[in-house]
Design a protein around this motif. Structure first.
Motif, PDB file in Angstrom:
ATOM      1  N   ARG A  14      18.652  15.365  49.625  1.00 21.71           N
ATOM      2  CA  ARG A  14      19.234  16.454  48.843  1.00 21.71           C
ATOM      3  C   ARG A  14      20.264  17.261  49.637  1.00 21.71           C
ATOM      4  O   ARG A  14      21.329  17.586  49.124  1.00 21.71           O
ATOM      5  N   ARG A  15      19.954  17.591  50.877  1.00 22.14           N
ATOM      6  CA  ARG A  15      20.881  18.388  51.695  1.00 22.14           C
ATOM      7  C   ARG A  15      22.180  17.623  51.948  1.00 22.14           C
ATOM      8  O   ARG A  15      23.265  18.195  51.876  1.00 22.14           O
ATOM      9  N   SER A  19      25.868  18.620  50.746  1.00 18.38           N
ATOM     10  CA  SER A  19      26.932  18.700  51.745  1.00 18.38           C
ATOM     11  C   SER A  19      28.141  17.870  51.324  1.00 18.38           C
ATOM     12  O   SER A  19      29.291  18.308  51.456  1.00 18.38           O
ATOM     13  N   ALA A  37      20.718  28.073  49.759  1.00 17.47           N
ATOM     14  CA  ALA A  37      20.129  27.015  48.934  1.00 17.47           C
ATOM     15  C   ALA A  37      18.778  27.482  48.404  1.00 17.47           C
ATOM     16  O   ALA A  37      18.021  28.155  49.106  1.00 17.47           O
ATOM     17  N   GLU A  39      15.267  26.161  46.077  1.00 15.17           N
ATOM     18  CA  GLU A  39      14.539  25.037  45.496  1.00 15.17           C
ATOM     19  C   GLU A  39      14.056  25.431  44.119  1.00 15.17           C
ATOM     20  O   GLU A  39      13.676  26.585  43.897  1.00 15.17           O
ATOM     21  N   LEU A  52      17.285  21.011  44.843  1.00 12.80           N
ATOM     22  CA  LEU A  52      17.874  21.933  45.789  1.00 12.80           C
ATOM     23  C   LEU A  52      19.216  22.312  45.180  1.00 12.80           C
ATOM     24  O   LEU A  52      19.993  21.435  44.784  1.00 12.80           O
TER      25      LEU A  52
END
Length: 152
Positions: A14-15, A19, A37, A39, A52
């Motif tokens: 997810r990160r 990005s 961010a 959740e 996210l």
């Protein structure tokens, strides 16, 4: 004009997905303001995979539908997968970029509706909006994100 978007991911890294989307936004639109961010549970469908989300605000001279086309291009470059199954129901997704608002405009086009029709119902839209644009007011209700959050 100022454009407020929300980027979400609940599938894969997810990160990294966020990005990549933010890098695309920066490449296309330049500098942007970003929320922290958050959740959240999936909205509108059942899944064990949490989202996210981040909110982003940027400035552009492009027309709203041009902005939409560019954002959809960023989505497709990260993942060509659909956000819906064959029955039209939401499903898990690598990346989802939604235009939440454009200035204090009201747009009701077949392809684009702003403010986002579900803005007042989605904490994952409102919390980032409250952080990056606390003075923004909904052009129809006159409420800011903080007031809409209080009503959830």
């Amino acid at each position: 004009m100022y454009v407020f978007i929300n980027i979400g991911s609940n599938k894969g890294d997810r990160r990294l997905n966020l990005s990549r989307a933010m890098r695309g936004v920066g490449h296309e639109f330049g500098l942007f303001e970003m929320s922290h961010a958050i959740e959240s549970e999936p909205w509108g469908f059942e899944s064990n995979a949490r989202f996210l989300n981040v909110g982003i605000m940027f400035q552009t001279d492009l027309q709203p539908l041009e902005v939409l086309d560019i954002l959809q291009g960023i989505e497709k470059s990260i993942s060509p997968d659909s956000h819906r199954d064959s029955k039209g129901n939401y499903i898990d997704r690598v990346i989802d970029i939604d235009i939440v608002a454009i200035d204090e405009q009201v747009i009701d086009d077949e392809r684009l509706k702003v403010p986002h029709p579900c803005l007042a119902e989605r904490r994952f839209f409102l919390e980032p909006m409250n952080e990056i644009a606390p003075d923004w007011r909904h052009p129809v209700t006159g409420k800011n994100a903080s007031e809409m959050l209080a009503e959830l």
